[in-house]
Scaffold this active site. Sequence first.
Site, PDB file in Angstrom:
ATOM      1  N   ASN A 183       0.810  -1.223   0.000  1.00 34.52           N
ATOM      2  CA  ASN A 183       0.000   0.000   0.000  1.00 34.52           C
ATOM      3  C   ASN A 183       0.846   1.278   0.000  1.00 34.52           C
ATOM      4  O   ASN A 183       0.302   2.380  -0.033  1.00 34.52           O
ATOM      5  CB  ASN A 183      -0.970   0.000   1.195  1.00 34.52           C
ATOM      6  CG  ASN A 183      -0.264  -0.034   2.541  1.00 34.52           C
ATOM      7  OD1 ASN A 183       0.942   0.209   2.618  1.00 34.52           O
ATOM      8  ND2 ASN A 183      -1.008  -0.315   3.593  1.00 34.52           N
ATOM      9  N   LYS A 184       2.160   1.142   0.020  1.00 27.59           N
ATOM     10  CA  LYS A 184       3.009   2.336   0.114  1.00 27.59           C
ATOM     11  C   LYS A 184       3.079   3.058  -1.247  1.00 27.59           C
ATOM     12  O   LYS A 184       2.781   2.476  -2.284  1.00 27.59           O
ATOM     13  CB  LYS A 184       4.411   1.948   0.576  1.00 27.59           C
ATOM     14  CG  LYS A 184       4.423   1.375   2.000  1.00 27.59           C
ATOM     15  CD  LYS A 184       3.968   2.397   3.012  1.00 27.59           C
ATOM     16  CE  LYS A 184       4.067   1.960   4.457  1.00 27.59           C
ATOM     17  NZ  LYS A 184       3.153   0.901   4.869  1.00 27.59           N
ATOM     18  N   ASN A 185       3.518   4.321  -1.201  1.00 27.41           N
ATOM     19  CA  ASN A 185       3.587   5.104  -2.454  1.00 27.41           C
ATOM     20  C   ASN A 185       4.488   4.419  -3.473  1.00 27.41           C
ATOM     21  O   ASN A 185       4.253   4.482  -4.670  1.00 27.41           O
ATOM     22  CB  ASN A 185       4.113   6.512  -2.177  1.00 27.41           C
ATOM     23  CG  ASN A 185       3.115   7.356  -1.399  1.00 27.41           C
ATOM     24  OD1 ASN A 185       2.202   6.821  -0.774  1.00 27.41           O
ATOM     25  ND2 ASN A 185       3.281   8.664  -1.435  1.00 27.41           N
TER      26      ASN A 185
END
Length: 374
Positions: A183-185
């Site tokens: 879910n990280k950038n």
Amino acid sequence: MPDFIPVCTPLLGGNEVKYVMDAVSTGWISSSGSYVNKFEEVFSAYCGVKYGVAVCNGTVAIHLALAALGIGKGDEVIIPSFTMIATAFAVCYTGAIPVFVDADKETWNVDVKKIEEKITAKTKAIIPVHIFGNPCDMDAICSIAKKHNLYIVEDAAEAHGAEFAGKKAGSFSDIASFSFFANKNLTTGEGGMVVTDNEDYYKRCRYFKNMCFPVDAPRVYSHEDIGFNYRMSNLHAAIGLAQTEKADEYRDMRVKNAALYKKYLSDCPGIVFQKDQTNGLNVHWMNAIVVNPAEYGHSKDELIAHLKENGIDTRLLFVSMHRQKSLKDFGCDCSGEYPVTDWLTQNGFYLPSASNLTEEQIKYIYNVIKEFSK
Ligand SMILES: Cc1ncc(COP(=O)(O)O)c(C=O)c1O
């Protein structure tokens, strides 16, 4: 109503398949392949830092940083009470005790005015966490660390590309850590990295990451220290390299989406946003909101249920470190008040935040929230 809108999905829009296929077809699938080195070089350069050491997730990245700095039993490490539990657990792995500081009511980052009152003769380090991609006030934190001779380990798990005073997150500390969870950038599926400008720390991180095999000498099977297997595979690094090539593009998408949420919801009473750090660039990993029930007309839980009925996914915010049984049992001082963190936990949650969320989806989410307000 559009299809279900998840809270976050990864965006794999570049060379991921090409690089992973290359790794597979050449047989370099464990940690020795060239993508690991390339990813370390490209990502650390992106942070404006000399060295990177890729690891298998963001939690062990923090642990590795602390271990490389020699932090252990008998030490104390200051962390925010409002953070993901990984920050605290990583300190516990070293045997040191995490000590909590409440959040700032506006930026939701550690309240820098409250750090010094928690410093004791045992304090060795501060771990500032750039919450949801909002950079901490690193001027204040660096000067406190300097005054008290403390290490800084930035937990930049949520802050790829964030900036404070024109410098990137990860470039303010002795060693900084990142997560590349899905879910990280920027993601590698599971993954992490430590970055540092210090050659000695860099070598120590490489040493501890790989079972304390000698770094600059031929491999022998005598081990002088207890090491870890925190290696990242070449397959994950292949994805990481492709992601880093798109770093600015993906960051800008998240920044734009956050601006759209703020623009639309500005006419909705009782919805509070995180305030961007002055002189900083918030990269908005997650779009969190806090509901003021008196003004909005419903509680956070009622709004979450209403959003779910309308096909919109959400996630709760972190529970304060001082309310964690695990940390109390470990020996942390969980007494005292952490009113801002409790307020965030009780009233806040994340809205959908994927990089490729469309304006149409954001407008739809806004309408569902607005129509439900009193
Ligand atoms: C602030 C913070 N630190 C550490 C981590 C741990 O990263 P990982 O899930 O890759 O272990 C996370 C993960 O979301 C995080 O948000």
